[in-house]
Design a protein around this motif. Structure first.
Motif, PDB file in Angstrom:
ATOM      1  N   ASN A  64       0.841  -1.198   0.000  1.00  0.00           N
ATOM      2  CA  ASN A  64       0.000   0.000   0.000  1.00  0.00           C
ATOM      3  C   ASN A  64       0.874   1.245   0.000  1.00  0.00           C
ATOM      4  OD1 ASN A  64      -2.117  -1.795   0.175  1.00  0.00           O
ATOM      5  ND2 ASN A  64      -3.079  -0.833   1.936  1.00  0.00           N
ATOM      6  N   THR A  65       1.354   1.624  -1.192  1.00  0.00           N
ATOM      7  CA  THR A  65       2.192   2.810  -1.350  1.00  0.00           C
ATOM      8  C   THR A  65       1.719   3.603  -2.560  1.00  0.00           C
ATOM      9  OG1 THR A  65       3.842   1.852  -2.867  1.00  0.00           O
ATOM     10  CG2 THR A  65       4.177   1.466  -0.497  1.00  0.00           C
ATOM     11  N   LEU A  66       2.178   4.857  -2.664  1.00  0.00           N
ATOM     12  CA  LEU A  66       1.808   5.682  -3.813  1.00  0.00           C
ATOM     13  C   LEU A  66       2.307   5.066  -5.115  1.00  0.00           C
ATOM     14  CD1 LEU A  66       2.405   9.421  -2.781  1.00  0.00           C
ATOM     15  CD2 LEU A  66       0.287   8.097  -2.736  1.00  0.00           C
ATOM     16  N   GLY A  67       3.538   4.543  -5.104  1.00  0.00           N
ATOM     17  CA  GLY A  67       4.080   3.945  -6.316  1.00  0.00           C
ATOM     18  C   GLY A  67       3.254   2.773  -6.792  1.00  0.00           C
ATOM     19  N   CYS A  68       2.751   1.991  -5.858  1.00  0.00           N
ATOM     20  CA  CYS A  68       1.922   0.847  -6.230  1.00  0.00           C
ATOM     21  C   CYS A  68       0.587   1.307  -6.815  1.00  0.00           C
ATOM     22  CB  CYS A  68       1.694  -0.041  -5.018  1.00  0.00           C
ATOM     23  SG  CYS A  68       0.914  -1.606  -5.414  1.00  0.00           S
ATOM     24  N   VAL A  69      -0.038   2.304  -6.187  1.00  0.00           N
ATOM     25  CA  VAL A  69      -1.291   2.854  -6.709  1.00  0.00           C
ATOM     26  C   VAL A  69      -1.096   3.345  -8.145  1.00  0.00           C
ATOM     27  CG1 VAL A  69      -2.953   4.749  -6.502  1.00  0.00           C
ATOM     28  CG2 VAL A  69      -2.254   3.467  -4.464  1.00  0.00           C
ATOM     29  N   ALA A  70      -0.045   4.147  -8.354  1.00  0.00           N
ATOM     30  CA  ALA A  70       0.219   4.711  -9.680  1.00  0.00           C
ATOM     31  C   ALA A  70       0.481   3.619 -10.711  1.00  0.00           C
ATOM     32  CB  ALA A  70       1.404   5.665  -9.608  1.00  0.00           C
ATOM     33  N   THR A  71       1.221   2.590 -10.300  1.00  0.00           N
ATOM     34  CA  THR A  71       1.578   1.519 -11.226  1.00  0.00           C
ATOM     35  C   THR A  71       0.366   0.694 -11.632  1.00  0.00           C
ATOM     36  OG1 THR A  71       3.788   1.380 -10.256  1.00  0.00           O
ATOM     37  CG2 THR A  71       3.056  -0.484 -11.548  1.00  0.00           C
ATOM     38  N   ILE A  72      -0.468   0.335 -10.660  1.00  0.00           N
ATOM     39  CA  ILE A  72      -1.662  -0.458 -10.980  1.00  0.00           C
ATOM     40  C   ILE A  72      -2.572   0.301 -11.933  1.00  0.00           C
ATOM     41  CG2 ILE A  72      -3.799  -1.414 -10.022  1.00  0.00           C
ATOM     42  CD1 ILE A  72      -2.216  -2.086  -7.481  1.00  0.00           C
ATOM     43  N   VAL A  73      -2.809   1.574 -11.649  1.00  0.00           N
ATOM     44  CA  VAL A  73      -3.656   2.385 -12.524  1.00  0.00           C
ATOM     45  C   VAL A  73      -3.056   2.473 -13.922  1.00  0.00           C
ATOM     46  CG1 VAL A  73      -4.548   4.723 -12.939  1.00  0.00           C
ATOM     47  CG2 VAL A  73      -4.666   3.728 -10.642  1.00  0.00           C
ATOM     48  N   ALA A  74      -1.743   2.717 -14.008  1.00  0.00           N
ATOM     49  CA  ALA A  74      -1.083   2.858 -15.309  1.00  0.00           C
ATOM     50  C   ALA A  74      -1.154   1.556 -16.106  1.00  0.00           C
ATOM     51  CB  ALA A  74       0.371   3.285 -15.113  1.00  0.00           C
ATOM     52  N   LEU A  75      -0.908   0.439 -15.462  1.00  0.00           N
ATOM     53  CA  LEU A  75      -0.947  -0.848 -16.156  1.00  0.00           C
ATOM     54  C   LEU A  75      -2.328  -1.106 -16.760  1.00  0.00           C
ATOM     55  CD1 LEU A  75       0.997  -3.024 -13.552  1.00  0.00           C
ATOM     56  CD2 LEU A  75       1.789  -2.480 -15.872  1.00  0.00           C
ATOM     57  N   ILE A  76      -3.374  -0.944 -15.944  1.00  0.00           N
ATOM     58  CA  ILE A  76      -4.730  -1.221 -16.426  1.00  0.00           C
ATOM     59  C   ILE A  76      -5.131  -0.232 -17.522  1.00  0.00           C
ATOM     60  CG2 ILE A  76      -7.165  -1.290 -15.760  1.00  0.00           C
ATOM     61  CD1 ILE A  76      -6.287  -2.398 -13.060  1.00  0.00           C
ATOM     62  N   LYS A  77      -4.788   1.046 -17.350  1.00  0.00           N
ATOM     63  CA  LYS A  77      -5.131   2.043 -18.381  1.00  0.00           C
ATOM     64  C   LYS A  77      -4.469   1.723 -19.716  1.00  0.00           C
ATOM     65  CE  LYS A  77      -5.623   6.368 -18.185  1.00  0.00           C
ATOM     66  NZ  LYS A  77      -7.013   6.365 -18.667  1.00  0.00           N
ATOM     67  N   GLN A  78      -3.256   1.204 -19.684  1.00  0.00           N
ATOM     68  CA  GLN A  78      -2.524   0.949 -20.925  1.00  0.00           C
ATOM     69  C   GLN A  78      -2.756  -0.454 -21.480  1.00  0.00           C
ATOM     70  OE1 GLN A  78      -1.193   3.333 -22.555  1.00  0.00           O
ATOM     71  NE2 GLN A  78      -1.567   4.797 -20.889  1.00  0.00           N
ATOM     72  N   GLY A  79      -3.698  -1.197 -20.877  1.00  0.00           N
ATOM     73  CA  GLY A  79      -4.040  -2.495 -21.439  1.00  0.00           C
ATOM     74  C   GLY A  79      -3.090  -3.609 -21.054  1.00  0.00           C
ATOM     75  N   VAL A  80      -2.224  -3.375 -20.068  1.00  0.00           N
ATOM     76  CA  VAL A  80      -1.368  -4.437 -19.526  1.00  0.00           C
ATOM     77  C   VAL A  80      -2.163  -5.139 -18.419  1.00  0.00           C
ATOM     78  CG1 VAL A  80       0.832  -4.975 -18.424  1.00  0.00           C
ATOM     79  CG2 VAL A  80       0.684  -3.064 -20.033  1.00  0.00           C
ATOM     80  N   VAL A  81      -2.065  -6.455 -18.337  1.00  0.00           N
ATOM     81  CA  VAL A  81      -2.862  -7.230 -17.372  1.00  0.00           C
ATOM     82  C   VAL A  81      -2.034  -7.504 -16.118  1.00  0.00           C
ATOM     83  CG1 VAL A  81      -4.148  -9.353 -16.968  1.00  0.00           C
ATOM     84  CG2 VAL A  81      -4.135  -8.310 -19.260  1.00  0.00           C
ATOM     85  N   PRO A  82      -2.366  -6.866 -15.000  1.00  0.00           N
ATOM     86  CA  PRO A  82      -1.600  -7.117 -13.776  1.00  0.00           C
ATOM     87  C   PRO A  82      -2.127  -8.318 -12.990  1.00  0.00           C
ATOM     88  CG  PRO A  82      -3.101  -5.286 -13.419  1.00  0.00           C
ATOM     89  CD  PRO A  82      -3.311  -5.749 -14.831  1.00  0.00           C
ATOM     90  N   ILE A  83      -1.204  -9.087 -12.431  1.00  0.00           N
ATOM     91  CA  ILE A  83      -1.511 -10.088 -11.413  1.00  0.00           C
ATOM     92  C   ILE A  83      -1.155  -9.437 -10.079  1.00  0.00           C
ATOM     93  CG2 ILE A  83      -0.951 -12.355 -10.459  1.00  0.00           C
ATOM     94  CD1 ILE A  83       0.030 -13.157 -13.266  1.00  0.00           C
TER      95      ILE A  83
END
Length: 477
Positions: A57-76
Motif C-alpha cells: 500500500n504505497t503511492l508507487g503501487c497505486v500509480a503503477t496499478i492504474v497505469a498498467l490497467i489504463k494501458q491495457g497491460v494485465v496485472p496479477i
C-alpha cells in the motif's frame, strides 16, 4: 481504454492538479501525475502483456496499478510479502512479461533489467517475452480468491467487470470527488482494490498507508488527512470495538463499510447504533472476487432493523435463490443457494498462462456456493456455505450457524468439522464448559459431537479473515 464509451480510471478527465492520493509520509500524487505515469509506462511495456505486481500500500503501487490497467497491460496482484515459493510458482505458471515490485526488492532479481521506475516501484523485464501466449482483449486484471494459501488459481476480471462494479459502488455509497478513503485493507485483496477503483473513478483522493487500525500512526494519519471513509472486514470491527472506537468522536469520517465475511448481529447493531447517534453512514456489504468485489449492500438506514442481512443487490445486479434441483425459489424465507446476475460477474478462473486467452465463461451469472434465504421485504440473509457443512451422526449442520450460536457466550469463535465431530475454537476460557451443552440443546445433537478447544488467538489471513485451513490442519495434527 474505454468500455461501452466510458473510460476506466479517467485520470485525464479531472483537473491535473487535483489530488489523487496522499500517503502517510506527506507525499502526494495528482491526477496529472497519474496521466503522465501512464504515458511513461506505455513507452516501455506493450499492451496485452502480463505484469506480476508485488503489492504494497504505497503511492508507487497505486500509480503503477492504474497505469498498467489504463494501458491495457494485465496485472496479477500478489502480496509483496508472499513467500518466495509462492512468487516463484506464479512466475512459473503465468510467465509474466514484466515484474513490477517495490524498488527495495529489486536486488532479489539481478537477472531482470530495469525498464522503468515509478516512485518507489520498479518495472523489470522478464525472460523470453516473444514466446508468451496472448491475453484475451477483454481481460483487465488477475486477482486471487485467497491471500493466505498462495494458490496460483486466479480470477479473470474484465475491464467491464471492474468498471461496472466501481460505478455501482460509487453510486450506492454516494462517493464523490470530495471523499478521502483510507487504504485500511491490502490493495491486492479484492475489497481493498474496490476502494481504489470506486474512488479514483470519480476523482476522489486516496489516503495511502500500510499501517493497520491497531497502530497509533494510522489514527494520526487519518485525523490529519481528513479521512471520510473506513473499510473493514469483521476482524477490523472487532478490533475497533476493543480500541474504544464506539466511544470516540468519528471526526471527519462519514462512512463505514464492512464486507469480507459475516459480522455478528450484535456487532452490526452496535455499529449501526453508533453510526445513527454520530450522524454517519454504516454499510454492511457482501461480495466475492468472482463478482469483481460487490454483489449486495444494506442501505445505511436499514442496518439496524436488518441486522444479519447482506441486503439487496447493487445497482445493475440481481440476486436470486435456487433449490437443489436448480429451480429458482420465489417464496420468502426458503433456503437455497444464492445466485447473482450482473455485468460484474467475472470471466472465470485461470491456473496458467494459456488460460488468459479464454473468453467469458460465466456469461454474467454466478452461483456463489453460499446458502441464503430472502425475507418478505426482499432482503437476503446468508445461512451457511455449501462447503461449510458438517455431518454429525447423519445430520447436516452449518458450521456458520454453530458459530452464530456460540457468539451468544463468547466474543471470538471458529468452527471446523470432520465426520461426526466439530471442533469449536475459542479464545475465552470463561464459558468453554457451557458451549457443548448449548450447541447440543440448539441442534438436538449429542454434546459429544462438539469438542471445545482453547486457543490463544484465532489465526487470520492477511486480510483479517479466520484462517480455517490452518485451524483444520491443527485439528489433524
Amino acid at each position: 481504454m474505454e468500455h461501452g464509451g466510458v473510460t476506466l480510471f479517467p485520470v485525464d478527465a479531472f483537473p491535473a492538479d487535483r489530488l489523487a492520493a496522499l500517503d502517510d509520509s506527506g507525499q502526494v500524487l495528482s491526477y496529472g501525475d497519474l496521466a503522465q505515469i501512464s504515458m511513461r509506462l506505455a513507452s516501455s511495456v506493450r499492451a496485452r502483456t502480463v505484469a506480476l505486481v508485488l503489492v504494497r500500500n504505497t503511492l508507487g503501487c497505486v500509480a503503477t496499478i492504474v497505469a498498467l490497467i489504463k494501458q491495457g497491460v494485465v496485472p496479477i496482484l500478489l502480496d509483496a510479502s508472499a513467500a518466495p515459493a509462492t512468487i516463484a510458482l506464479h512466475r512459473e505458471r503465468y510467465q509474466p512479461d514484466v515484474l513490477v515490485l517495490p524498488s527495495d526488492l529489486q536486488a532479489q532479481y539481478p537477472d531482470n533489467p530495469c525498464l522503468l521506475r515509478m516512485l518507489d516501484y520498479a518495472v523489470l523485464a522478464s525472460e523470453n517475452q516473444a514466446s508468451r501466449c496472448p491475453t484475451h482483449p477483454d481481460l483487465a486484471l488477475l486477482i486471487s480468491t485467497s491471500g493466505s494459501t498462495g494458490s496460483p488459481k486466479l480470477v479473470r476480471q474484465s475491464r467491464g467487470n471492474v468498471l461496472s462494479n466501481a460505478q455501482a459502488i460509487a453510486s450506492y455509497l454516494n462517493i464523490g470527488p470530495g471523499d478521502r478513503p483510507v487504504t485500511s485493507l491490502p490493495l491486492h485483496y479484492t475489497y481493498g482494490f474496490s476502494v481504489l477503483s470506486s474512488h479514483l473513478q470519480v476523482g476522489a483522493t486516496l489516503l495511502v498507508t500500510d499501517r493497520s487500525v491497531m497502530e497509533k500512526p494510522f489514527w494520526t494519519f487519518i485525523k490529519e488527512a481528513g479521512a471520510t471513509s473506513l473499510a473493514g472486514v469483521p476482524y477490523t470491527y472487532q478490533m475497533l470495538k476493543r480500541l474504544g472506537f464506539l466511544r470516540a468522536n468519528p471526526g471527519s469520517l462519514h462512512t463505514l463499510t464492512q464486507a469480507g465475511g459475516k459480522l455478528s448481529d450484535a456487532l452490526v447493531r452496535e455499529f449501526a447504533e453508533f453510526a445513527a447517534r454520530s450522524g454517519i453512514d454504516f454499510y454492511v456489504m457482501y461480495g466475492q472476487t468472482e463478482a469483481t468485489a460487490r454483489m449486495s449492500y444494506v442501505p445505511a438506514g436499514r442496518a439496524l432493523d436488518k441486522a444479519g442481512s447482506i441486503g439487496v443487490a447493487i445497482p445493475g445486479g440481481e440476486l436470486f435463490l435456487v433449490d437443489s434441483e436448480g429451480g429458482e425459489i420465489n417464496a420468502a424465507d426458503v433456503q437455497g443457494e444464492l445466485g447473482y446476475r450482473g455485468p460484474n460477474v467475472t470471466m472465470g478462473y485461470a491456473e496458467q498462462r494459456a488460460d488468459l486467452s479464454t473468453g467469458d465463461e460465466r456469461r454474467g451469472t454466478l452461483l456463489t456456493g453460499d446458502l441464503a434465504l430472502r425475507d418478505a421485504d426482499g432482503y437476503y440473509y446468508i445461512t451457511g456455505r455449501l462447503s461449510r457443512i458438517a455431518k454429525l451422526f447423519g445430520k447436516r449442520v452449518s458450521l456458520d450457524d454453530l458459530e452464530q450460536i456460540c457468539l451468544g457466550l463468547v466474543t471470538e469463535v471458529a468452527c471446523t468439522g470432520a465426520e461426526d465431530r466439530v471442533t469449536v475454537w475459542v479464545t475465552d476460557c470463561e464459558h468453554t464448559a457451557a458451549l457443548s451443552g448449548l450447541l447440543a440443546e440448539r441442534t438436538a445433537i449429542h454434546a459429544s459431537a462438539y469438542q471445545v478447544r482453547l486457543i490463544d488467538s484465532l489465526p487470520r489471513t492477511p486480510v483479517g479473515k479466520t484462517d480455517y485451513r490452518l485451524l483444520s490442519s491443527r485439528m489433524q495434527a
